[in-house]
Every structure is written in C-alpha cells, then in structure tokens.
Design a protein around this motif. Structure first.
Motif, PDB file in Angstrom:
ATOM      1  N   LYS A 265      62.492  50.666  63.034  1.00 16.66           N
ATOM      2  CA  LYS A 265      62.226  51.473  64.234  1.00 16.66           C
ATOM      3  C   LYS A 265      60.728  51.631  64.477  1.00 16.66           C
ATOM      4  O   LYS A 265      60.239  51.536  65.605  1.00 16.66           O
ATOM      5  CB  LYS A 265      62.815  52.876  64.037  1.00 16.66           C
TER       6      LYS A 265
ATOM      7  N   ALA B 196      58.656  50.290  67.657  1.00 17.33           N
ATOM      8  CA  ALA B 196      57.845  51.187  68.499  1.00 17.33           C
ATOM      9  C   ALA B 196      56.410  50.664  68.575  1.00 17.33           C
ATOM     10  O   ALA B 196      55.764  50.713  69.628  1.00 17.33           O
ATOM     11  CB  ALA B 196      57.864  52.603  67.926  1.00 17.33           C
TER      12      ALA B 196
ATOM     13  N   LYS C 279      56.122  47.767  70.892  1.00 15.01           N
ATOM     14  CA  LYS C 279      56.095  48.223  72.282  1.00 15.01           C
ATOM     15  C   LYS C 279      54.691  48.669  72.662  1.00 15.01           C
ATOM     16  O   LYS C 279      54.186  48.323  73.742  1.00 15.01           O
ATOM     17  CB  LYS C 279      57.095  49.368  72.424  1.00 15.01           C
TER      18      LYS C 279
ATOM     19  N   ARG D 251      60.791  43.541  78.345  1.00 15.00           N
ATOM     20  CA  ARG D 251      61.399  44.885  78.390  1.00 15.00           C
ATOM     21  C   ARG D 251      62.885  44.814  78.035  1.00 15.00           C
ATOM     22  O   ARG D 251      63.393  45.629  77.266  1.00 15.00           O
ATOM     23  CB  ARG D 251      61.239  45.491  79.792  1.00 15.00           C
ATOM     24  N   ALA D 252      63.558  43.828  78.596  1.00 12.18           N
ATOM     25  CA  ALA D 252      64.995  43.705  78.333  1.00 12.18           C
ATOM     26  C   ALA D 252      65.243  43.439  76.848  1.00 12.18           C
ATOM     27  O   ALA D 252      66.170  43.990  76.254  1.00 12.18           O
ATOM     28  CB  ALA D 252      65.591  42.582  79.182  1.00 12.18           C
TER      29      ALA D 252
ATOM     30  N   ILE E 159      63.372  44.328  74.337  1.00 11.78           N
ATOM     31  CA  ILE E 159      63.115  45.556  73.578  1.00 11.78           C
ATOM     32  C   ILE E 159      64.284  46.542  73.749  1.00 11.78           C
ATOM     33  O   ILE E 159      64.740  47.161  72.791  1.00 11.78           O
ATOM     34  CB  ILE E 159      61.771  46.189  73.997  1.00 11.78           C
ATOM     35  N   VAL E 160      64.779  46.663  74.973  1.00 14.97           N
ATOM     36  CA  VAL E 160      65.912  47.572  75.220  1.00 14.97           C
ATOM     37  C   VAL E 160      67.118  47.177  74.363  1.00 14.97           C
ATOM     38  O   VAL E 160      67.762  48.020  73.734  1.00 14.97           O
ATOM     39  CB  VAL E 160      66.302  47.570  76.718  1.00 14.97           C
ATOM     40  N   GLU E 161      67.415  45.895  74.330  1.00 11.27           N
ATOM     41  CA  GLU E 161      68.575  45.437  73.546  1.00 11.27           C
ATOM     42  C   GLU E 161      68.367  45.732  72.057  1.00 11.27           C
ATOM     43  O   GLU E 161      69.278  46.190  71.367  1.00 11.27           O
ATOM     44  CB  GLU E 161      68.802  43.934  73.742  1.00 11.27           C
TER      45      GLU E 161
ATOM     46  N   GLU F 155      66.377  48.020  70.689  1.00 12.08           N
ATOM     47  CA  GLU F 155      66.426  49.476  70.462  1.00 12.08           C
ATOM     48  C   GLU F 155      67.864  49.973  70.416  1.00 12.08           C
ATOM     49  O   GLU F 155      68.221  50.834  69.615  1.00 12.08           O
ATOM     50  CB  GLU F 155      65.675  50.219  71.578  1.00 12.08           C
ATOM     51  N   ASN F 156      68.688  49.413  71.300  1.00 13.36           N
ATOM     52  CA  ASN F 156      70.070  49.887  71.357  1.00 13.36           C
ATOM     53  C   ASN F 156      70.856  49.480  70.115  1.00 13.36           C
ATOM     54  O   ASN F 156      71.640  50.261  69.584  1.00 13.36           O
ATOM     55  CB  ASN F 156      70.767  49.339  72.617  1.00 13.36           C
ATOM     56  N   GLU F 157      70.631  48.258  69.664  1.00 11.06           N
ATOM     57  CA  GLU F 157      71.337  47.819  68.453  1.00 11.06           C
ATOM     58  C   GLU F 157      70.870  48.619  67.245  1.00 11.06           C
ATOM     59  O   GLU F 157      71.647  48.950  66.354  1.00 11.06           O
ATOM     60  CB  GLU F 157      71.094  46.334  68.215  1.00 11.06           C
TER      61      GLU F 157
ATOM     62  N   LEU G 134      69.740  51.683  67.347  1.00 16.32           N
ATOM     63  CA  LEU G 134      70.347  53.017  67.468  1.00 16.32           C
ATOM     64  C   LEU G 134      71.786  52.999  66.940  1.00 16.32           C
ATOM     65  O   LEU G 134      72.202  53.886  66.196  1.00 16.32           O
ATOM     66  CB  LEU G 134      70.318  53.463  68.930  1.00 16.32           C
ATOM     67  N   ALA G 135      72.524  51.967  67.330  1.00 11.69           N
ATOM     68  CA  ALA G 135      73.916  51.846  66.856  1.00 11.69           C
ATOM     69  C   ALA G 135      73.947  51.742  65.337  1.00 11.69           C
ATOM     70  O   ALA G 135      74.807  52.334  64.677  1.00 11.69           O
ATOM     71  CB  ALA G 135      74.591  50.631  67.493  1.00 11.69           C
ATOM     72  N   LEU G 136      72.993  51.014  64.783  1.00  8.65           N
ATOM     73  CA  LEU G 136      72.936  50.863  63.323  1.00  8.65           C
ATOM     74  C   LEU G 136      72.579  52.188  62.653  1.00  8.65           C
ATOM     75  O   LEU G 136      73.170  52.567  61.644  1.00  8.65           O
ATOM     76  CB  LEU G 136      71.915  49.785  62.956  1.00  8.65           C
TER      77      LEU G 136
END
Lengths: 382, 360
Positions: B224, B228, B231, B252-253, B255-257, B259-261, B263-265
């Motif tokens: 993480k 960050a 970014k 950007r896309a 990084i979004v993907e 970050e989301n994975e 977060l899920a982890l």
C-alpha cells in the motif's frame, strides 16, 4: 468491523434459505417460474411478504421492519444462491428505497405498507435510451400546471415495468435537476411493452405522453443526490446477490470436476483444471470481503463513503463475477451451454446484475476522477 | 526503507533492538519468553502499522520462525540460551531448509546427520539461504533416518555457522544483489544438545513453523505504501508534454484497479486473522500469499513503467540526473519475481486451495 453474523442474522439466513431453497433447489423449478409472465412466482412473492422479507428495509412506522443493510444483504445473497427470480432487488431495495428516501410520511406509509404486504409491486423507471448509468433524468420531462404534474418521454429498460402496480419515475424538472414521481401504470398517456431478458428476468419500455404524475416528496425538488444514494445501496445489494450466485457457481464447478469422467478418470485428476478452480476461489473470497465491507459502510451511513464503497464493491463484483462465471462454463464444457443446466443461466444473471447500475469499467472511470486526491486507502476510515 | 533502498545489516539490527527495548519485537511470543501473547489480529495490525511507517519489520527467521519453534519444542536450556538473544537479534538466524533438489518438495532433502559419540556429524548442501552471509546460527533440517518414509526421517538441528567445515557461498541474483547463499556442510560437528524437539520429529516442526505464517504472508501494508508513493511520483513526474504521468487515464485506471485489489486483499486478511479459531487458519488464508505476492509484483512493475526510459539507469551513481527511485525500479521489480516462488510457490498455494479447500 465484524464480518460474522449474530444469532438473529443466522436465523434470518436460515429462514430465507429454507423458503428460497424449497422453491428453487432444483434448477428446473426456476426455469419453469420464469417461462411465463410475470417472470416470477406470485405465490413465492406472497410467501416472502408473509415472512416479513419485503418490508425488511423500511421503518416500522412505514409498515416495515427497520432492519439494517446486513440483513438485507443476507436476503440478497440467499436469493442469489438460487438466482430466485422474485424482484426483491428491483422492487424493494431500489424502487421501495426511493420511496423511503424521498416520499412524504403519508406516501411512505401508503406505498411501502402495501409493498411490504406483497399487495403492490413497485418498479423504478429510470434508464433512458441513448444514455448510460447515472442518477439524473433527461429525456423524460416533467411539467406542472398549477399543482398537477405530468410526464412525457420514454423509459427503457424498466425492470419489471410491465408487471408493476405502481411506477416510480425520474424526470427532468422544469427548473433543472431531477425529480421523482409516482405514476399509476393504467393512467391515460402511459403505454407499456414488456419483454423477457436473457436471464429470465423481465423489463419493459414505458412511454409517457402527458401522463398524470404525483410528485414523490416535495414538488419540484431536485433529488438527484437521493437517487444516487439509493442506487449506491442497490449496487451493494446487487453485489450481495452476485456473491450468492458466484458461491453456487464455484460449488457446481467443483462438484462437476469431482464426478465427471473423461479418459476413464474424474476431471479433478487434471491439475490444469484444479488450478483454474483455485483461482475462482480466490476471486470469490476477494469479492466476499469487499461486498461484506461495503455492506457495513452503508450501516455507517455517510453518503459519500457509501458512494465510494459501492463503486469499489461493484468494480470487484464485476471483475470477479466475470472471472468466476466464464470459468464455470469453461470448466464444465458443453453441458454449461445448454438451457436446461443451471450454470449458463447463473452466468447470464451475473451479467445482468453487472449492467444494472454500472459495470466495472464504469466504476474505474468514477474512481479515476478522485485517485489523485488521497494517499493510501484505509478501509477503517470508512 | 521508504525510498526503496536496501538496508544494511546494522540498520536491521538497530531497528529490531529498538523495537525489542520497547517490548515490540516479538509481541506474539508467549509472555514468559519476552512476548505479550498477542492474538493474530493484534499482531496483524502491529505488522501493518510497522510496514506503513516504513519500519523494518523484525527479522522473520528470528521473530516468526525459530523463536516460536524453540518456545514450543525447545528444552529449558535451549530456551534460556537462545530466546533472549533471538528476540534482540544478538543472534542472526538463517534458515537451512531448501536444497538444490528439495524446493517445493521439501521432504526430499538429502543433507545428513549421523551420530558420532555426543555429536551429530552433518554433511550436505542447503540452497537459497536468504541473508545467510549475515547469519550467526542456522536452524537446519537434516535427514537422521534414511530408511523410513521421507517425512519421518527428518530432524532439526541448531548449528553455529562458525563451526569448522561450514561454508557460506553467496549467489548473485538477477538484480545484481547478493541476497541468497549456498551453505555447505563438510563433516560439521554439532553437539547433541542442539537437536530441537524429538529425534526424527523435524517434519512436525517444519509444519508448525510454516503454519505460523498466516499472519504477515501478504505484505499489504508495505505494498500500500509503495502504491501510494507510486501515485505521488506519477503526480510529480512530467510526461514531457506539459502534464504529469497521473494525467494519463491509463495510468489512473491501472492505479485504481491495483488499489481496489489491494483493498480486497487487506479486508480478506482482516477476515482471516480475526476468525482463525484455535490456531486453525480461516480457509481464505491461502488466498493471502497468492494474491499478496501477485500485487506486490504488480506494483513493482508499475514503478518500472512510471520510470520509463530512466528505468534503464540502474548502474548510475549519485552523479546521475535521473531520480533515484527510477534508477532502482527495475532491480526491485526483477528481485520481486522471487515472491511468487518462495514460501511455498504460488502453484503450491493453488494446490493447497484446490485440495484442502475445494476437495479436488
């Protein structure tokens, strides 16, 4: 943050699982139920009402039960496990949620009480031809003549729009913004053409030509933000429903690998197939975590945080759902291509849920606009 | 650490001793041996916060591996002799498990120990011994009975790395670094007191040790932090056309993907540690290593792509006009290919998921 269910929530899950399982444990039962209009079992809808499920999200003074998002999520997961066709998501969570969020106390009591009792089916007429996902209306316009309002324009696709006893309609307001209206479907100037969707669901084209409409809540008020929040809650509940369907797909796939024989041995003899099933499990668990988290974020209640959590959960549900669905068909082989076997229809339903309120790429676009504004994500902040 | 530079041995020791002085180096150990008896969840949060703050985490070989093993299986003398020094990193432990012909199939190991008087005499070769060049002692799996099923003839010995006949040979890796070593044993004499647990009980200890890894197998906090930072760097790095790299919708896309994975982890890790009952890991724990290393690698790959042409300049020194993060991005990316291989390769993880969870 607590990912486990308490005793009452477990009891609700078992009760709904029992009711839904009785109706649809055999996939053929679901297939029969969606064959004829309205595309679901009216008896089953009545049983859900009797159990109190249809009033779960609504306040007690509105005729509901006042349950929280975790309970509603449990119901959606259980419906998803058999892809039960009853329109809980479209009618209760989405359309009912809008009445609950925007209606006057009188409207809430009248409409939601009847919805919870299973006496009146609601549908939300919002999508418009040529437009993508969003919270505003553009092509259906509202005009006022004194205190009386009327709507003109076309909504399509409207989930369960042909069967609905009452329509909740979004429309562009004369002074700008988007308002919500209640419309009697048999009113003059309303025409409906219903059809089946590829997952056995139902949708309709609903055209308004100067149809009489009653403002939901205060007349002329822009409620775009309320629509957006109810859509966000519905996204998370659609994610719960998708999660249930994904669990069934993985189970069906592993059962099949253990029993289907080729070359004289069961398919789980082949590591190439087992590893793909392991990756399906990974997608499922990651999806479970994000959906459970987003459901808890709704309970905390901040609309901006709910919006972000809904986008994040939807993104994962879209990616994970496609992965699990596509692999479920591939690992089964030809049998999953047939209409009489369940797996293909589960994948069809996941695809429909994915496109109900915005697919994965839509969520990436939404999240991309804010990606420069924060440092690292912290789920505990939410 | 925050800048992604390599740490010296002294820095790692200093960090652990600072934590130990504050009672925070080995909080998951039993209280009687200097720990605090923390739960998995407490330990998980502690580890995440260390990673987030860029604090070097206590040396895994000491804090997570041999310390708990000695506390659980060791004799009173072994506990007294080793545990305080292990917690304080006065002894730097190395791990003598893998061999050239025993990687994922660890039980095939061939290094032998034969009893001679009061000593064991050890012969053979260990491979992939991480940071063995700094090691003072090595906990080593050896074959003590060649005539039984391969898992049943293994024991664990604690071996002083200054013993005559023990040689450490560094192996250069694809990023140019020296991180792993071969450790050769040529008639190395080990006192009988240095056997851990039962004779021929080494496989049980190995499983205990690897089973302790459900906390910390997914480096969520550090990944993480690096994402960050990626970014931030994208935000301040020119795209050469008047904008920054973060103006690029594809960046950007991506990084979004990620970050989301991630977060899920992170949420999955919380589910796992919060609901591992009585030492039985939550079924989803096997997902952590698999997905955690994939994301760690994906973020390092993003850094190389953000660095662009500057990513080639790995050999440039401080006189370079190119940013340091860009110059070290590719060696880091190459180095991290190891993550999906070590600790039970990701294919072994898939095997565990398909067999023990899915019953395939």
């Amino acid at each position: 943050m607590d990912f486990t269910y308490d005793d009452e929530q477990e009891a609700l899950r078992d009760a709904v699982r029992g009711l839904v399982g009785k109706a649809y444990h055999d996939y053929e039962q679901r297939r029969q139920a969606v064959k004829e209009d309205p595309g679901f079992s009216e008896q089953q809808w009545a049983r859900l009402a009797e159990m109190g499920v249809l009033g779960l999200p609504f306040a007690e003074e509105d005729g509901g039960v006042g349950a929280g998002p975790t309970e509603i999520g449990i119901v959606c997961q259980e419906l998803g496990r058999t892809i039960a066709p009853e329109p809980f998501l479209a009618s209760v969570v989405l359309a009912g949620g809008l009445v609950s969020a925007a209606g006057t106390p009188e409207q809430r009591a009248e409409v939601l009480g009847a919805l919870a009792a299973g006496e009146r089916l609601l549908a939300f007429a919002h999508d418009e031809p040529g437009r993508r996902w969003g919270a505003s209306a553009e092509q259906v316009t509202a005009s006022a003549d004194g205190d009386s309002w009327s709507l003109t324009g076309v909504k399509e696709p409207v989930p369960h729009g042909a069967r609905a006893d009452l329509l909740v309609v979004s429309a562009a307001l004369p002074e700008g913004g988007t308002g919500l209206f209640l419309v009697q479907p048999d009113a003059d100037g309303v025409t409906r053409e219903g059809y089946a969707t590829y997952d056995g669901g139902r949708a309709a084209k609903v055209a308004f030509d100067g149809a009489a409409a009653t403002p939901l809540g205060e007349a002329g008020l822009d409620v775009t933000a309320s629509i957006a929040t109810v859509q966000d809650i519905t996204r998370v509940m659609a994610g719960n429903q998708a999660l249930g369907a994904m669990q069934t797909l993985l189970k069906a796939t592993t059962d099949y690998l253990k029993t289907r024989k080729q070359f004289g041995v069961t398919l789980n003899t082949f590591q190439a197939l087992n590893f793909r099933a392991a990756d399906m499990y990974t997608s499922l668990e990651l999806t479970h975590s994000l959906v459970a988290w987003a459901t808890m974020v709704i309970a905390a209640g901040d609309p901006d945080e709910v919006a972000e959590a809904a986008a994040r959960a939807s993104l994962q549900v879209s990616r994970g759902g496609r992965h699990v669905g596509q692999e479920a068909i591939q690992l089964h082989g030809g049998i999953a291509m047939t209409a009489e076997y369940s797996v293909g229809m589960f994948v069809a339903h996941l695809t429909a849920l994915d496109h109900l309120l915005g697919d994965g790429n839509h969520q990436v676009r939404v999240l991309s606009t804010k990606v420069a504004d924060y440092d690292a994500l912290d789920p505990l902040d939410v | 650490m925050i800048e992604g530079r390599e740490l010296t041995k002294e820095q790692i020791v200093e960090a652990q001793q600072t934590l130990n002085a504050a009672g925070l180096a080995v909080p998951h150990w039993p209280e009687e041996y200097g720990g605090r008896g923390w739960t998995d969840l407490q330990r998980h949060i502690w580890l995440e916060e260390l990673q987030r703050a860029g604090v070097p985490t206590p040396l895994a070989f000491n804090a997570s591996m041999i310390g708990p093993v000695i506390a659980h299986f060791g004799t009173e003398e072994q506990k007294k002799e080793f545990l305080p020094k292990t917690a304080n990193l006065d002894i730097w432990w190395s791990q003598g498990f893998s061999e050239p012909d025993a990687g994922s199939d660890l039980a095939s190991l061939r290094t032998t120990a034969v009893k001679d008087g009061d000593d064991w005499v050890v012969n053979g070769q260990k491979a992939w011994t991480t940071l063995g060049q700094f090691g003072d002692w090595i906990f080593t799996l050896v074959r003590t009975d060649p005539d039984v099923k391969k898992q049943a003839g293994i024991s664990m010995l604690l071996i002083d790395m200054t013993s005559p006949g023990l040689e450490v040979r560094p192996v250069q890796l694809i990023d140019g670094s020296y991180e792993v070593n071969e450790v050769w044993f040529d008639d190395v004499r080990v006192p009988a007191d240095n056997l851990v647990g039962e004779l021929n009980g080494g496989w049980t200890i190995a499983k205990f040790l690897l089973g302790n890894e459900r906390v910390g197998v997914a480096p969520v906090g550090s990944t993480k932090r690096i994402l960050a930072r990626a970014k931030d760097l994208a935000k301040e790095t020119s795209d050469g056309e008047g904008g920054t790299l973060l103006d690029d919708p594809l960046v950007r896309a991506r990084i979004v993907e990620l970050e989301n994975e991630l977060l899920a982890l992170e949420l999955t890790a919380l589910r796992v540690v919060a609901h591992s009952a009585d030492g039985e890991p939550h079924p989803a724990s096997s997902v952590l290593k698999l997905k955690g290393t994939e994301l760690q690698q994906a973020v390092s790959e993003l850094m190389v792509d953000l660095a662009g042409p500057a990513s080639v300049a790995s050999g440039a020194g401080d006189a370079s006009d190119l940013a340091e993060w860009a110059r070290i991005s590719t060696p880091t990316y190459l180095n991290l290919r190891k993550a999906s291989i070590y600790g039970g390769s990701n294919e072994i993880q898939r095997q565990i998921i398909s067999r023990t969870i899915l019953g395939l």
